[in-house]
Design a protein around this motif. Sequence first.
Motif, PDB file in Angstrom:
ATOM      1  N   PHE A 109       0.831  -1.200   0.000  1.00 40.44           N
ATOM      2  CA  PHE A 109       0.000   0.000   0.000  1.00 40.44           C
ATOM      3  C   PHE A 109       0.868   1.253   0.000  1.00 40.44           C
ATOM      4  N   GLY A 110       0.408   2.253  -0.741  1.00 41.71           N
ATOM      5  CA  GLY A 110       1.072   3.548  -0.762  1.00 41.71           C
ATOM      6  C   GLY A 110       0.035   4.648  -0.856  1.00 41.71           C
ATOM      7  N   GLU A 111       0.422   5.848  -0.460  1.00 40.51           N
ATOM      8  CA  GLU A 111      -0.519   6.976  -0.444  1.00 40.51           C
ATOM      9  C   GLU A 111       0.043   8.154  -1.219  1.00 40.51           C
ATOM     10  N   VAL A 112      -0.806   8.776  -2.012  1.00 35.14           N
ATOM     11  CA  VAL A 112      -0.464   9.998  -2.744  1.00 35.14           C
ATOM     12  C   VAL A 112      -1.044  11.169  -1.955  1.00 35.14           C
ATOM     13  N   VAL A 113      -0.190  12.083  -1.503  1.00 34.04           N
ATOM     14  CA  VAL A 113      -0.609  13.060  -0.498  1.00 34.04           C
ATOM     15  C   VAL A 113      -0.917  14.447  -1.069  1.00 34.04           C
ATOM     16  N   SER A 114      -1.092  14.571  -2.372  1.00 35.91           N
ATOM     17  CA  SER A 114      -1.435  15.872  -2.944  1.00 35.91           C
ATOM     18  C   SER A 114      -2.811  16.326  -2.469  1.00 35.91           C
ATOM     19  N   PHE A 115      -2.994  17.640  -2.413  1.00 40.15           N
ATOM     20  CA  PHE A 115      -4.251  18.232  -1.955  1.00 40.15           C
ATOM     21  C   PHE A 115      -5.165  18.555  -3.140  1.00 40.15           C
ATOM     22  N   THR A 116      -6.426  18.813  -2.859  1.00 41.26           N
ATOM     23  CA  THR A 116      -7.396  19.078  -3.921  1.00 41.26           C
ATOM     24  C   THR A 116      -7.179  20.434  -4.583  1.00 41.26           C
ATOM     25  N   THR A 117      -6.535  21.361  -3.897  1.00 39.67           N
ATOM     26  CA  THR A 117      -6.207  22.672  -4.472  1.00 39.67           C
ATOM     27  C   THR A 117      -4.697  22.885  -4.399  1.00 39.67           C
ATOM     28  N   SER A 138       4.705  16.334   8.082  1.00 36.02           N
ATOM     29  CA  SER A 138       3.518  15.536   7.791  1.00 36.02           C
ATOM     30  C   SER A 138       2.632  16.317   6.844  1.00 36.02           C
ATOM     31  N   MET A 139       1.757  15.601   6.129  1.00 31.13           N
ATOM     32  CA  MET A 139       0.884  16.217   5.135  1.00 31.13           C
ATOM     33  C   MET A 139      -0.593  16.061   5.499  1.00 31.13           C
ATOM     34  N   VAL A 140      -0.890  15.991   6.784  1.00 37.51           N
ATOM     35  CA  VAL A 140      -2.259  15.706   7.231  1.00 37.51           C
ATOM     36  C   VAL A 140      -2.762  14.471   6.473  1.00 37.51           C
ATOM     37  N   GLU A 141      -1.874  13.474   6.374  1.00 37.22           N
ATOM     38  CA  GLU A 141      -2.194  12.286   5.593  1.00 37.22           C
ATOM     39  C   GLU A 141      -2.683  11.165   6.489  1.00 37.22           C
ATOM     40  N   SER A 142      -3.119  10.079   5.871  1.00 39.59           N
ATOM     41  CA  SER A 142      -3.514   8.900   6.637  1.00 39.59           C
ATOM     42  C   SER A 142      -2.275   8.192   7.168  1.00 39.59           C
ATOM     43  N   GLY A 143      -2.505   7.195   8.030  1.00 43.65           N
ATOM     44  CA  GLY A 143      -1.393   6.462   8.604  1.00 43.65           C
ATOM     45  C   GLY A 143      -0.596   5.657   7.599  1.00 43.65           C
ATOM     46  N   ILE A 144      -1.157   5.365   6.432  1.00 44.81           N
ATOM     47  CA  ILE A 144      -0.424   4.599   5.418  1.00 44.81           C
ATOM     48  C   ILE A 144       0.838   5.344   4.979  1.00 44.81           C
ATOM     49  N   SER A 145       0.735   6.651   4.880  1.00 43.94           N
ATOM     50  CA  SER A 145       1.909   7.464   4.569  1.00 43.94           C
ATOM     51  C   SER A 145       2.640   7.893   5.840  1.00 43.94           C
TER      52      SER A 145
END
Length: 374
Positions: free
Chosen positions: A45-53, A290-297
């Motif tokens: 599993f991996g997470e892409v941490v880009s934001f919507t804006t 941190s990027m206010v991301e989920s625990g996966i990242s």
Amino acid sequence: MKINRITLSHVQLPMKFNFKTAKGEVKYRDTIILKVEDDIGLAGFGEVVSFTTPFYTSETFDASWEKLEKDYIPKLLAHSISHPFDIHQCFDNASPMAIAGLENALLDLYFKEKNENLIVGLFQEKLQEKIPRGAVLGDMPLEQLFKETDQLVQSGVGRIKVKISPKDGFERTKLLVEKFPQIRFAVDANRSFSLNDWAEIKKFDQLNLVCIEEAFDIMHLSELTEISSRLATPLCFDESVQTLSELTEIAKLPGKTMLNIKIGRLGGLYQTMKAIDFCRHRKIGFWVGSMVESGISKILHVQLAALAGNVMAGDLSDSQHYFDEDLINPEISFPNGWMLVPTGVGIGVAVNEDAFSRATIRTTEFRVPEIRKI
């Protein structure tokens, strides 16, 4: 590596509060989770941490999704790779956060196949057994800021970073430092000051801060050559350093400098390892954000914060600080201000697939075609 299937998922995690900076606000954390499966049933599993804006960098959620869907994943599945880092030879770096998420998923799978921890396996270093919690507070009314700071102090936090703006950043920070002298404070302006405001930034030298992060809205880091020499407080860089070439520009500045390490912003762990090595050799202070991301990242950032050389606690608050339910088990937790660092196989913890399923809005699945060698 024999990849059989890749699933691209749009996940939405409601925030417990609106996280506000000088440049934007996050109410729901929309994020992209990649699941990469091999031919024997293991999954990474991996997470892409880009934001919507594009308030943080120019790469947005939609841009990351499109790049993965139309370019990176089809290209990966059309070829064979022996190591996850091989993707950096095949892909352009137009979307570093998309690359990082895909690379992390491949690394998770790769080290699960080897029955090893991902970070330990890459760095070949022993991690600290536990790390202290650092915290970051968004831009909020002063009374609320005092209340939340006090709660963090009571929970054992010893280092707090505060989001500031040119409007009243110094005054608010000064009041905080005076009210909580036992805390190591840092500030983050998210590039909201102009170079003409340098005298206002100079005032922060009075407060004995750990660092001032991303103070100035500039086009090139060389614009800070004169200003950095006039500041006693270290300047810390985050979103203005996305490549190793930009990192070399930091080393040219005459003042004290630091680097906020974020895997997604740097384009994956391949680049992150190079950045940490550069900082260690050039004596640039580094620490983990941190990027206010989920625990996966974030769990990977927890383990990076356990490497030798971190100059301060990372922005790595408990999962429950941000979300009612995170996507990993166990969740990130700092009882009494400290967390035992997980070193299980792959990313170190299990993905909570029930929580993952509940938070998923849409998915796109890719299966491997006939593979040809490259």
